[in-house]
Enzyme design. Structure first.
Site, PDB file in Angstrom:
ATOM      1  N   ASP A 227       9.495   2.678  -0.592  1.00  0.00           N
ATOM      2  CA  ASP A 227       8.438   3.373   0.154  1.00  0.00           C
ATOM      3  C   ASP A 227       8.696   3.130   1.639  1.00  0.00           C
ATOM      4  OD1 ASP A 227       4.772   3.160   0.353  1.00  0.00           O
ATOM      5  OD2 ASP A 227       6.274   4.181   1.574  1.00  0.00           O
TER       6      ASP A 227
ATOM      7  N   LYS B 189       4.534   9.261   8.469  1.00  0.00           N
ATOM      8  CA  LYS B 189       4.391   8.715   9.815  1.00  0.00           C
ATOM      9  C   LYS B 189       5.412   9.273  10.806  1.00  0.00           C
ATOM     10  CE  LYS B 189       2.239   4.642   7.821  1.00  0.00           C
ATOM     11  NZ  LYS B 189       0.847   4.614   8.295  1.00  0.00           N
TER      12      LYS B 189
ATOM     13  N   TYR C  83       0.864  -1.184   0.000  1.00  0.00           N
ATOM     14  CA  TYR C  83       0.000   0.000   0.000  1.00  0.00           C
ATOM     15  C   TYR C  83       0.896   1.228   0.000  1.00  0.00           C
ATOM     16  CZ  TYR C  83      -3.561   3.358   1.558  1.00  0.00           C
ATOM     17  OH  TYR C  83      -4.414   4.438   1.663  1.00  0.00           O
TER      18      TYR C  83
HETATM   19  P1  KE4 Z   1      -0.712   8.270   4.288  1.00  0.00           P
HETATM   20  O1  KE4 Z   1      -1.192   8.990   3.043  1.00  0.00           O
HETATM   21  O2  KE4 Z   1      -1.809   7.438   4.939  1.00  0.00           O
HETATM   22  O3  KE4 Z   1       0.014   9.208   5.273  1.00  0.00           O
HETATM   23  O4  KE4 Z   1       0.431   7.236   3.851  1.00  0.00           O
HETATM   24  C1  KE4 Z   1       0.139   6.269   2.870  1.00  0.00           C
HETATM   25  C2  KE4 Z   1       1.091   5.094   3.026  1.00  0.00           C
HETATM   26  C3  KE4 Z   1       2.137   4.963   2.131  1.00  0.00           C
HETATM   27  N1  KE4 Z   1       3.027   3.945   2.240  1.00  0.00           N
HETATM   28  C4  KE4 Z   1       2.913   3.027   3.229  1.00  0.00           C
HETATM   29  C5  KE4 Z   1       3.917   1.918   3.320  1.00  0.00           C
HETATM   30  C6  KE4 Z   1       1.857   3.115   4.171  1.00  0.00           C
HETATM   31  O5  KE4 Z   1       1.746   2.173   5.149  1.00  0.00           O
HETATM   32  C7  KE4 Z   1       0.934   4.173   4.080  1.00  0.00           C
HETATM   33  C8  KE4 Z   1      -0.237   4.318   5.030  1.00  0.00           C
HETATM   34  N2  KE4 Z   1      -0.434   3.247   5.953  1.00  0.00           N
HETATM   35  C9  KE4 Z   1      -1.782   3.049   6.439  1.00  0.00           C
HETATM   36  C10 KE4 Z   1      -1.746   1.920   7.470  1.00  0.00           C
HETATM   37  N3  KE4 Z   1      -1.457   0.677   6.882  1.00  0.00           N
HETATM   38  C11 KE4 Z   1      -2.373   4.297   6.990  1.00  0.00           C
HETATM   39  C12 KE4 Z   1      -3.592   4.106   7.855  1.00  0.00           C
HETATM   40  C13 KE4 Z   1      -4.818   4.648   7.177  1.00  0.00           C
HETATM   41  O6  KE4 Z   1      -4.982   4.449   5.958  1.00  0.00           O
HETATM   42  O7  KE4 Z   1      -5.655   5.253   7.924  1.00  0.00           O
END
Ligand code: KE4
Length: 428
Positions: A238, A266, A143
């Protein structure tokens, strides 16, 4: 037990789609009412009904030193009185960029944005602009945020809700996203051969966290690096989850792999909305206003977000023993969970690297999305609720990594192990 959360959830659904501002919070995959959190301190969160939880979500990664970490709270309070945003460059942004470049290997320049999605989306656009090629390779179950290009066989909430094709992502966009199974280097090589000269980038979670925690197999990233060198493909790590969590220099440092571009989120913001992408100057100089790959953001480098991230990263840089402490706590938790799970006698797997860990109720190793998805995830749902009612807040999906924070005590870890032992008796 959860009356106030139930009432708030009903009210929330009248004005917010699904009652939440991000789908994974909705407990949709595990069932039940999402807990509305009132406050948190250190390793503990408190819901609207006043129940206390030991927290293994850590806001999906950022709260690596625990919630309401005093130096961060103080820095935000002091900075806020000078206004919360200018929309103009500040010295603090230079200090933040210089701090990051001093911590992570192999990054010459960095651009701040406001989320991990923005960081990954911008890095892919940059790779396409730099190479003049259109396609990307991503991995099933990974993701990279909710930009259109990434919502093809994605992990996290997309996997949790088993969304096969996301409406609104056009066929044109989806056609430019090729996918392979994580850890299957031959599949990637096959895609590269079939689409020779068409692939701008390979984007990968160096340690996957969006299908539970899934580790890279020996030689996998080395193979991707070699393929990218041979084919002129931009190698994107990533590190939104792994950055500043697995080591000060993230997965690049821990795994000894050099990516061409790296994305962050994060931990970099200490709980405030911050993302970033960076890499070699030869590539980064194509980003506007230096180059023509346009990327922008009203609140990019926002002073409040910067001071929160800067304060956290400074502490992580100056106290590298934090990583050893986190590693030791995660090993202690893993060993304790192994003991009670072995005694329980049913199949399970624990995947762990650094302070990322996950349990899979599976009788085979979990090495990619297919093996993560074929685990007994219904059992995970029951385990989740059995733990929640014992005051242990795990990520509400089998397709998520747990994140330890350094405010956790060994007593908290023992409580987590004991709660698992009790929960498993219930699940026999
Ligand atoms: P954000 O746009 O949510 O800040 O980041 C996206 C993203 C990009 N790359 C990786 C490896 C990530 O894990 C994420 C976001 N992770 C999720 C949890 N698995 C965010 C939680 C959510 O979607 O509310």
């Amino acid at each position: 037990m959860y009356d106030k959360s139930k009432e708030l959830f009903e009210r929330a659904q009248r004005s917010i789609p699904g009652g939440v501002n991000s789908p994974v919070r909705a407990f949709k995959s595990v069932g039940g009412t999402p807990l509305f959190i009132q406050k948190a301190k250190g390793a503990y969160m408190y819901d609207a009904d006043g129940n206390q939880y030991i927290d293994y979500i850590a806001s999906w990664g950022p709260m690596i030193l625990g919630h309401a970490h005093e130096p961060i709270v103080k820095a935000i309070q002091e900075k806020a009185v000078d206004s919360t945003s200018f929309g103009a460059p500040t010295e603090l942004e230079i200090e933040m960029a210089e701090l990051i470049l001093s911590m992570v290997p192999n990054v010459d320049m960095i651009r701040m944005v406001s989320s991990g999605t923005e960081a990954c989306m911008s890095a892919v656009r940059l790779a396409r602009g730099y190479t003049g090629k259109n396609k990307i390779i991503k991995f099933e179950g990974h993701y990279h945020g909710h930009a259109d290009s990434f919502l093809v066989k994605a992990g996290s909430g997309v996997a949790t809700f088993n969304i096969q094709t996301v409406p609104g992502v056009t066929a044109g966009v989806a056609n430019d996203t090729l996918t392979a199974a994580y850890n299957d280097l031959d599949a990637v090589k096959k895609l590269a051969a079939e689409h020779k000269g068409e692939i701008a980038a390979i984007i990968v979670e160096p340690v996957a966290g969006n299908m539970g925690c899934v580790l890279p197999e020996p030689g996998f990233h080395e193979g991707l690096r070699k393929l990218c060198d041979e084919e002129g493909i931009v190698f994107i790590f990533d590190e939104v989850m792994t950055g500043f969590r697995l080591a000060p220099g993230g997965a690049q440092e821990l795994l000894g792999i050099k990516a061409d571009l790296v994305t962050y989120g994060k931990v970099i913001g200490g709980g405030m909305p911050v993302g970033a992408f960076g890499g070699k100057k030869e590539i980064m100089q194509h980003i506007a206003p230096l180059g023509n790959v346009y990327q922008a953001g009203t609140l990019s480098g926002n002073p409040i977000a910067m001071i929160a991230g800067f304060t956290l990263l400074t502490e992580l840089k100056n106290s590298p023993s934090i990583y050893k402490e986190l590693e030791e706590k995660t090993i202690y938790l893993r060993d304790g969970l192994n003991e009670v799970l072995k005694a329980w006698g049913q199949p399970y797997i624990i995947n762990k690297l650094g302070s990322m860990i996950s349990i899979h109720f599976s009788n085979h190793p979990v090495v990619d999305f297919a093996t993560a998805a074929s685990a007994n995830n219904d059992l995970f749902k029951k385990y989740f609720h059995a733990m929640l009612k014992r005051g242990i807040y795990l990520p509400p999906s089998a397709f998520e990594s747990w994140f330890l924070n350094n405010a956790l005590t060994y007593e908290d870890l023992d409580k987590t192990i004991a709660a698992t032992e009790e929960s498993l008796q219930e699940l026999k």
